[in-house]
Design an enzyme around this catalytic site. Structure first.
Site, mmCIF file in Angstrom:
data_model
loop_
_atom_site.group_PDB
_atom_site.id
_atom_site.type_symbol
_atom_site.label_atom_id
_atom_site.label_comp_id
_atom_site.label_asym_id
_atom_site.label_seq_id
_atom_site.Cartn_x
_atom_site.Cartn_y
_atom_site.Cartn_z
ATOM 1 N N ASN A 20 -0.380 39.495 72.759
ATOM 2 C CA ASN A 20 -1.041 38.766 71.655
ATOM 3 C C ASN A 20 -1.674 37.449 72.099
ATOM 4 O O ASN A 20 -2.642 37.005 71.492
ATOM 5 C CB ASN A 20 -0.062 38.550 70.494
ATOM 6 N N HIS A 35 0.019 36.379 65.183
ATOM 7 C CA HIS A 35 1.004 37.370 64.719
ATOM 8 C C HIS A 35 0.746 37.767 63.260
ATOM 9 O O HIS A 35 1.009 38.895 62.867
ATOM 10 C CB HIS A 35 2.428 36.825 64.872
ATOM 11 N N ARG A 38 7.981 43.330 67.114
ATOM 12 C CA ARG A 38 8.214 42.663 65.823
ATOM 13 C C ARG A 38 8.339 43.675 64.694
ATOM 14 O O ARG A 38 7.663 44.699 64.704
ATOM 15 C CB ARG A 38 7.030 41.739 65.490
ATOM 16 N N GLY A 40 9.134 32.727 74.921
ATOM 17 C CA GLY A 40 9.303 31.976 73.676
ATOM 18 C C GLY A 40 9.403 30.486 73.946
ATOM 19 O O GLY A 40 9.405 30.043 75.107
ATOM 20 N N GLU A 48 9.902 25.896 82.326
ATOM 21 C CA GLU A 48 8.592 25.511 81.763
ATOM 22 C C GLU A 48 8.625 24.053 81.342
ATOM 23 O O GLU A 48 7.600 23.386 81.296
ATOM 24 C CB GLU A 48 8.318 26.368 80.525
HETATM 25 P P1 IMP Z 1 3.374 38.635 72.177
HETATM 26 O O1 IMP Z 1 4.788 38.696 72.698
HETATM 27 O O2 IMP Z 1 2.515 39.767 72.683
HETATM 28 O O3 IMP Z 1 3.342 38.523 70.677
HETATM 29 O O4 IMP Z 1 2.694 37.322 72.798
HETATM 30 C C1 IMP Z 1 2.879 36.033 72.266
HETATM 31 C C2 IMP Z 1 4.295 35.550 72.511
HETATM 32 O O5 IMP Z 1 4.510 35.408 73.923
HETATM 33 C C3 IMP Z 1 4.592 34.174 71.956
HETATM 34 O O6 IMP Z 1 4.996 34.235 70.603
HETATM 35 C C4 IMP Z 1 5.719 33.672 72.864
HETATM 36 O O7 IMP Z 1 6.972 34.193 72.468
HETATM 37 C C5 IMP Z 1 5.357 34.294 74.189
HETATM 38 N N1 IMP Z 1 4.602 33.350 75.043
HETATM 39 C C6 IMP Z 1 3.298 33.346 75.325
HETATM 40 N N2 IMP Z 1 2.989 32.340 76.164
HETATM 41 C C7 IMP Z 1 4.131 31.703 76.420
HETATM 42 C C8 IMP Z 1 4.462 30.573 77.221
HETATM 43 O O8 IMP Z 1 3.638 29.932 77.898
HETATM 44 N N3 IMP Z 1 5.770 30.202 77.219
HETATM 45 C C9 IMP Z 1 6.733 30.860 76.529
HETATM 46 N N4 IMP Z 1 6.449 31.917 75.767
HETATM 47 C C10 IMP Z 1 5.169 32.343 75.707
#
Ligand code: IMP
Ligand code: ZN
Length: 354
Positions: free
Chosen positions: A20, A74, A109, A181, A211
């Site tokens: 995402n 999201h 999710r 996260g 991080e």
């Molecule tokens: P998804 O898991 O495909 O929905 O991608 C977005 C999610 O990845 C975010 O809600 C975070 O949980 C995680 N995310 C993306 N970039 C970072 C980051 O730089 N640090 C920590 N978590 C990240």
């Protein structure tokens, strides 16, 4: 940024890409248009447009701001069809950018209003990966299921259960588990039993580590040891880390997934030339250049390679080696690694090295 064709044509490995966060502006428009056609209530994306405009103008962004953008995306990607569309488009965009092997990651999710469950979320990602293969795209795609440390332990437990099931049933497409996260949320040590459980079942571990400065947490994570470290920004002593942490990462030769633009935009690194790439690369440690969230950070893997090369004065031969060596860090067996090395060898003669 204008990207030199050398970096586009360079065959590349992408190992740290959240689905995402990788969503393109075109895909956002596609989903908004689809919602309008279907008579759904339109989502207000002003904050996202402001974010992107700010990036273009070079304005300062914040780490928290990235997470606000994820929450907004999201809301748009709240059903299985949207998850499949985003995944398909992200794969195509990486393929067009010269990525030949891609490990995507995403947090499953539940959205009761649309009937999406964590299981159907993962199935939608996997069906998009299979479709891309059937369509003959020149890219190999694998998937990692992510635990969001911002959510509770029960959710983490469910996610690991799901990851184990899909690891066993996906025919090798699901290869690992990611922990990501907001690093300001919760104590990561509480999640470690779940990581160990996943590893015991065969899943590889790619863990967001350091991080932000947190010596206790970073030490606990690097000692696991994970199969790869995401970011590793504050591992070094005097910089929120410690010598023991650095020594542990070196001892285990744990590859680092380094995402330069992400760290600059999130303001965890003050400038490109201060990026920890230099410390680890100069020490001969395995480093893999990645995008993290190419949509949110308005970048591409080619651009990240170009930024790395221009910031640290790498020759084209060194850039080539950086890309080639990334093969070592993929979550796959030696057969796949050999296949990729052969592919790289075939591509080399097509590139202009001078
Ligand atoms: P998804 O898991 O495909 O929905 O991608 C977005 C999610 O990845 C975010 O809600 C975070 O949980 C995680 N995310 C993306 N970039 C970072 C980051 O730089 N640090 C920590 N978590 C990240
Ligand atoms: Zn990440």
């Amino acid at each position: 940024m204008e990207v030199d064709p050398f970096y586009r044509n360079l065959p590349k490995i992408e190992l740290h890409a959240h689905i995402n966060g990788s969503i393109s502006t075109e895909t956002i428009d596609e989903l908004l248009a689809k919602n309008q056609q279907e008579g759904k209530q339109q989502l207000d994306i002003t904050a996202l447009q402001r974010w992107k405009a700010g990036l273009e103008k070079g304005e300062s962004m914040t780490f928290d701001g990235c997470f606000d953008m994820f929450r907004l995306i999201h809301q748009l990607v709240d059903n299985c069809e949207a998850v499949a569309i985003v995944t398909r488009n992200v794969i195509r965009e990486f393929a067009e950018d010269g990525v030949r092997y891609l490990e995507l990651r995403s947090t499953p999710r539940d959205v009761p209003e649309t009937g999406m469950t964590k299981r159907s979320y993962v199935e939608s990602v996997l069906s998009a990966i299979h479709e891309s293969k059937d369509a003959g795209l020149d890219i190999i795609v694998r998937f990692m299921i992510a635990i969001d440390r911002g959510r509770d332990l029960k959710t983490a437990q469910e996610t690991v259960k799901l990851a184990k099931e899909f690891y066993a049933s996906s025919g090798g497409v699901v290869v690992g588990l990611d922990l990501s996260g907001d690093p300001n949320k919760n104590d990561v040590r509480d999640y470690i039993p779940f990581l160990k459980e996943a590893r015991e079942s065969g899943l590889k571990l790619a863990i967001h580590t350091a991080e932000i400065p947190n010596v206790t947490e970073s030490l606990a994570l690097v000692q696991l040891p994970p199969d790869r470290i995401g970011h590793g920004t504050f591992l070094q002593p005097g910089d929120g880390g410690s010598q023991e942490i650095v020594n542990t990462v070196i001892k285990y030769k744990t590859p680092l997934e380094l995402c330069l633009s992400s760290n600059i935009i999130g303001q965890t690194v003050t400038s490109f030339d201060n990026h920890h790439f230099k410390f680890w690369y100069d020490g001969g440690h395995p480093c893999v250049i990645c995008t993290d969230d190419k949509g949110i950070f308005a970048t591409s893997l080619s651009q990240e390679y170009q930024i790395t090369a221009s910031t640290f004065n790498l020759t084209r031969d060194q850039v080539w080696e950086l890309s080639l060596k990334s093969i070592e860090a993929i979550f796959a067996d030696d057969v796949m690694k050999d296949k990729l090395r052969n592919l790289w060898a075939n591509e080399k003669s097509k590139l202009e090295f001078t």
